[in-house]
Motif scaffolding. Structure first.
Motif, mmCIF file in Angstrom:
data_model
loop_
_atom_site.group_PDB
_atom_site.id
_atom_site.type_symbol
_atom_site.label_atom_id
_atom_site.label_comp_id
_atom_site.label_asym_id
_atom_site.label_seq_id
_atom_site.Cartn_x
_atom_site.Cartn_y
_atom_site.Cartn_z
ATOM 1 N N LYS A 1 26.937 1.609 98.220
ATOM 2 C CA LYS A 1 25.706 1.194 97.556
ATOM 3 C C LYS A 1 25.910 1.248 96.050
ATOM 4 O O LYS A 1 26.297 2.276 95.508
ATOM 5 C CB LYS A 1 24.540 2.124 97.945
ATOM 6 C CG LYS A 1 24.241 2.164 99.445
ATOM 7 C CD LYS A 1 23.642 0.864 99.932
ATOM 8 C CE LYS A 1 23.242 0.975 101.403
ATOM 9 N NZ LYS A 1 22.662 -0.286 101.908
ATOM 10 N N MET A 2 25.633 0.155 95.392
ATOM 11 C CA MET A 2 25.728 0.100 93.935
ATOM 12 C C MET A 2 24.375 0.422 93.342
ATOM 13 O O MET A 2 23.358 -0.149 93.741
ATOM 14 C CB MET A 2 26.162 -1.302 93.496
ATOM 15 C CG MET A 2 26.404 -1.438 92.016
ATOM 16 S SD MET A 2 27.843 -0.506 91.464
ATOM 17 C CE MET A 2 27.802 -0.876 89.715
ATOM 18 N N MET A 3 24.323 1.348 92.408
ATOM 19 C CA MET A 3 23.069 1.690 91.758
ATOM 20 C C MET A 3 22.871 0.821 90.517
ATOM 21 O O MET A 3 23.820 0.489 89.815
ATOM 22 C CB MET A 3 23.054 3.178 91.402
ATOM 23 C CG MET A 3 22.908 4.055 92.622
ATOM 24 S SD MET A 3 22.781 5.812 92.240
ATOM 25 C CE MET A 3 24.489 6.214 92.005
ATOM 26 N N ARG A 4 21.645 0.483 90.298
ATOM 27 C CA ARG A 4 21.297 -0.454 89.235
ATOM 28 C C ARG A 4 21.737 0.058 87.875
ATOM 29 O O ARG A 4 21.491 1.189 87.497
ATOM 30 C CB ARG A 4 19.773 -0.668 89.251
ATOM 31 C CG ARG A 4 19.281 -1.690 88.244
ATOM 32 C CD ARG A 4 17.859 -2.081 88.591
ATOM 33 N NE ARG A 4 16.975 -0.915 88.674
ATOM 34 C CZ ARG A 4 16.275 -0.448 87.655
ATOM 35 N NH1 ARG A 4 16.390 -1.007 86.468
ATOM 36 N NH2 ARG A 4 15.470 0.586 87.813
ATOM 37 N N VAL B 1 20.005 8.618 79.851
ATOM 38 C CA VAL B 1 19.811 8.102 81.202
ATOM 39 C C VAL B 1 19.699 9.261 82.194
ATOM 40 O O VAL B 1 20.506 10.177 82.177
ATOM 41 C CB VAL B 1 20.989 7.191 81.609
ATOM 42 C CG1 VAL B 1 20.805 6.683 83.037
ATOM 43 C CG2 VAL B 1 21.105 6.040 80.649
ATOM 44 N N GLN B 2 18.678 9.183 83.042
ATOM 45 C CA GLN B 2 18.538 10.160 84.115
ATOM 46 C C GLN B 2 18.325 9.432 85.434
ATOM 47 O O GLN B 2 17.925 8.270 85.445
ATOM 48 C CB GLN B 2 17.335 11.091 83.877
ATOM 49 C CG GLN B 2 17.353 11.846 82.564
ATOM 50 C CD GLN B 2 16.299 11.320 81.607
ATOM 51 O OE1 GLN B 2 15.144 11.191 81.970
ATOM 52 N NE2 GLN B 2 16.703 11.014 80.390
ATOM 53 N N MET B 3 18.601 10.128 86.513
ATOM 54 C CA MET B 3 18.262 9.615 87.836
ATOM 55 C C MET B 3 16.935 10.226 88.245
ATOM 56 O O MET B 3 16.729 11.434 88.098
ATOM 57 C CB MET B 3 19.351 9.966 88.852
ATOM 58 C CG MET B 3 20.661 9.251 88.603
ATOM 59 S SD MET B 3 21.973 9.777 89.730
ATOM 60 C CE MET B 3 21.415 9.021 91.270
ATOM 61 N N LYS B 4 16.049 9.393 88.744
ATOM 62 C CA LYS B 4 14.717 9.844 89.158
ATOM 63 C C LYS B 4 14.612 9.725 90.675
ATOM 64 O O LYS B 4 14.807 8.651 91.243
ATOM 65 C CB LYS B 4 13.643 8.994 88.483
ATOM 66 C CG LYS B 4 12.219 9.388 88.854
ATOM 67 C CD LYS B 4 11.221 8.457 88.167
ATOM 68 C CE LYS B 4 9.784 8.833 88.518
ATOM 69 N NZ LYS B 4 8.808 7.908 87.876
ATOM 70 N N PRO C 1 17.074 6.646 94.568
ATOM 71 C CA PRO C 1 16.934 6.989 93.157
ATOM 72 C C PRO C 1 16.932 5.753 92.270
ATOM 73 O O PRO C 1 17.476 4.704 92.627
ATOM 74 C CB PRO C 1 18.165 7.853 92.881
ATOM 75 C CG PRO C 1 19.173 7.370 93.883
ATOM 76 C CD PRO C 1 18.388 7.035 95.111
ATOM 77 N N GLU C 2 16.324 5.891 91.123
ATOM 78 C CA GLU C 2 16.377 4.843 90.118
ATOM 79 C C GLU C 2 16.775 5.455 88.790
ATOM 80 O O GLU C 2 16.583 6.646 88.559
ATOM 81 C CB GLU C 2 15.027 4.132 89.994
ATOM 82 C CG GLU C 2 13.876 5.036 89.586
ATOM 83 C CD GLU C 2 12.583 4.249 89.374
ATOM 84 O OE1 GLU C 2 12.626 3.244 88.638
ATOM 85 O OE2 GLU C 2 11.557 4.651 89.947
ATOM 86 N N PHE C 3 17.368 4.646 87.950
ATOM 87 C CA PHE C 3 17.720 5.101 86.612
ATOM 88 C C PHE C 3 16.523 4.940 85.689
ATOM 89 O O PHE C 3 15.842 3.916 85.705
ATOM 90 C CB PHE C 3 18.899 4.303 86.049
ATOM 91 C CG PHE C 3 20.218 4.708 86.616
ATOM 92 C CD1 PHE C 3 20.662 6.010 86.495
ATOM 93 C CD2 PHE C 3 21.019 3.781 87.260
ATOM 94 C CE1 PHE C 3 21.882 6.391 87.003
ATOM 95 C CE2 PHE C 3 22.250 4.153 87.776
ATOM 96 C CZ PHE C 3 22.685 5.452 87.641
ATOM 97 N N PHE D 1 15.766 15.697 99.521
ATOM 98 C CA PHE D 1 16.477 16.671 98.696
ATOM 99 C C PHE D 1 17.560 15.955 97.900
ATOM 100 O O PHE D 1 18.018 14.862 98.255
ATOM 101 C CB PHE D 1 17.098 17.785 99.554
ATOM 102 C CG PHE D 1 18.160 17.307 100.517
ATOM 103 C CD1 PHE D 1 19.483 17.176 100.124
ATOM 104 C CD2 PHE D 1 17.825 16.980 101.833
ATOM 105 C CE1 PHE D 1 20.457 16.738 101.000
ATOM 106 C CE2 PHE D 1 18.790 16.528 102.715
ATOM 107 C CZ PHE D 1 20.110 16.410 102.304
ATOM 108 N N VAL D 2 17.976 16.592 96.808
ATOM 109 C CA VAL D 2 19.085 16.094 95.995
ATOM 110 C C VAL D 2 19.989 17.271 95.649
ATOM 111 O O VAL D 2 19.512 18.385 95.401
ATOM 112 C CB VAL D 2 18.571 15.376 94.718
ATOM 113 C CG1 VAL D 2 17.666 16.275 93.905
ATOM 114 C CG2 VAL D 2 19.734 14.893 93.849
#
Length: 231
Positions: free
Chosen positions: A127-130, A206-209, A186-188, A215-216
């Motif tokens: 999975k590629m994150m945006r 930049v953070q991941m939300k 998650p989103e950036f 859980f993370v």
């Protein structure tokens, strides 16, 4: 001196069968795989083996055109190797601490660089994150794993699991984020006001939300991946 005899060192550090099954933590940082048929592991992590085991690099079309395209697109550096046969296989990744999960129909996403090994019965996909405005050069990718079987992943030092609850999102440094439950997406997000306080690796603002229920897993270390750049 009686304290530092060779036989004492050998007795203290020698391999021991603990009867834990396919995946066994020989130490906190070395995974013993009691291989009977086949296993997938991160390329370059084998440190020793005994028995009749054959190793193959992941074939270019081993998992179909879809995953091949994603690997080319993400620039994934963590190739897989296939170990087939019977014996004992020992894998480790730069001295990182190893965690083992037995999936029983659940799903989990693991940072692509932190995935160590998994059973062939596990279904997986890249999975590629945006990306946001090029702040993460090359982007970040993760591997979603689901089904029934064993999965092992790594972290720098001891991992910490944070519970995510609805209406109470969790924010993490992308370079310190190891894994998260399969239901979370998650989103950036960016917050320039946090530029000097939050992260040093792949774009300090930049953070991941993480929102929802799950859980993370984070680690007390910011892992800067090849291709990432500071903003």
């Amino acid at each position: 001196m009686e304290k530092y005899q060779i036989n004492q060192f050998v007795e203290k550090t020698k391999q021991q069968d603990k009867g834990q099954g396919l995946f066994e933590l020989e130490t906190e940082r070395i995974l013993e795989i009691n291989l009977e048929q086949q296993i997938w592991a991160k390329m370059g992590t084998m440190i020793s083996y005994r028995g009749n085991i054959k190793f193959e690099r992941e074939g270019i079309l081993e998992h179909g055109f879809g995953k091949l395209f994603k690997k080319a697109f993400t620039g994934e550096g963590a190739s897989l190797m296939k170990a087939t046969g019977s014996g004992k296989l020992y894998v480790a990744d730069q001295g990182k601490k190893i965690s083992i999960l037995h999936l029983n129909g659940e799903s989990i996403s693991v940072n692509g660089n932190d995935l160590l090994a998994f059973e062939p019965s596990i279904q997986w996909d890249i999975k590629m994150m945006r990306r946001i405005a090029g702040l993460l050069a090359g982007g970040l990718f993760n591997v979603r794993l689901e089904g029934k079987g064993m999965v092992a992943f790594t972290s720098h030092y001891e991992p910490l699991t944070l519970m995510v609850e609805r209406g109470n999102p969790v924010y993490t440094d992308p370079n310190a984020t190891v894994a998260w439950s399969g239901d979370l997406q998650p989103e950036f997000v960016t917050d320039v006001s946090l530029k000097s306080f939050f992260g040093r690796g792949s774009g300090e603002s930049v953070q991941m939300k993480f929102e929802g229920q799950g859980f993370v897993v984070v680690q007390p270390f910011e892992e800067v991946y090849f291709g990432n750049k500071e903003s």
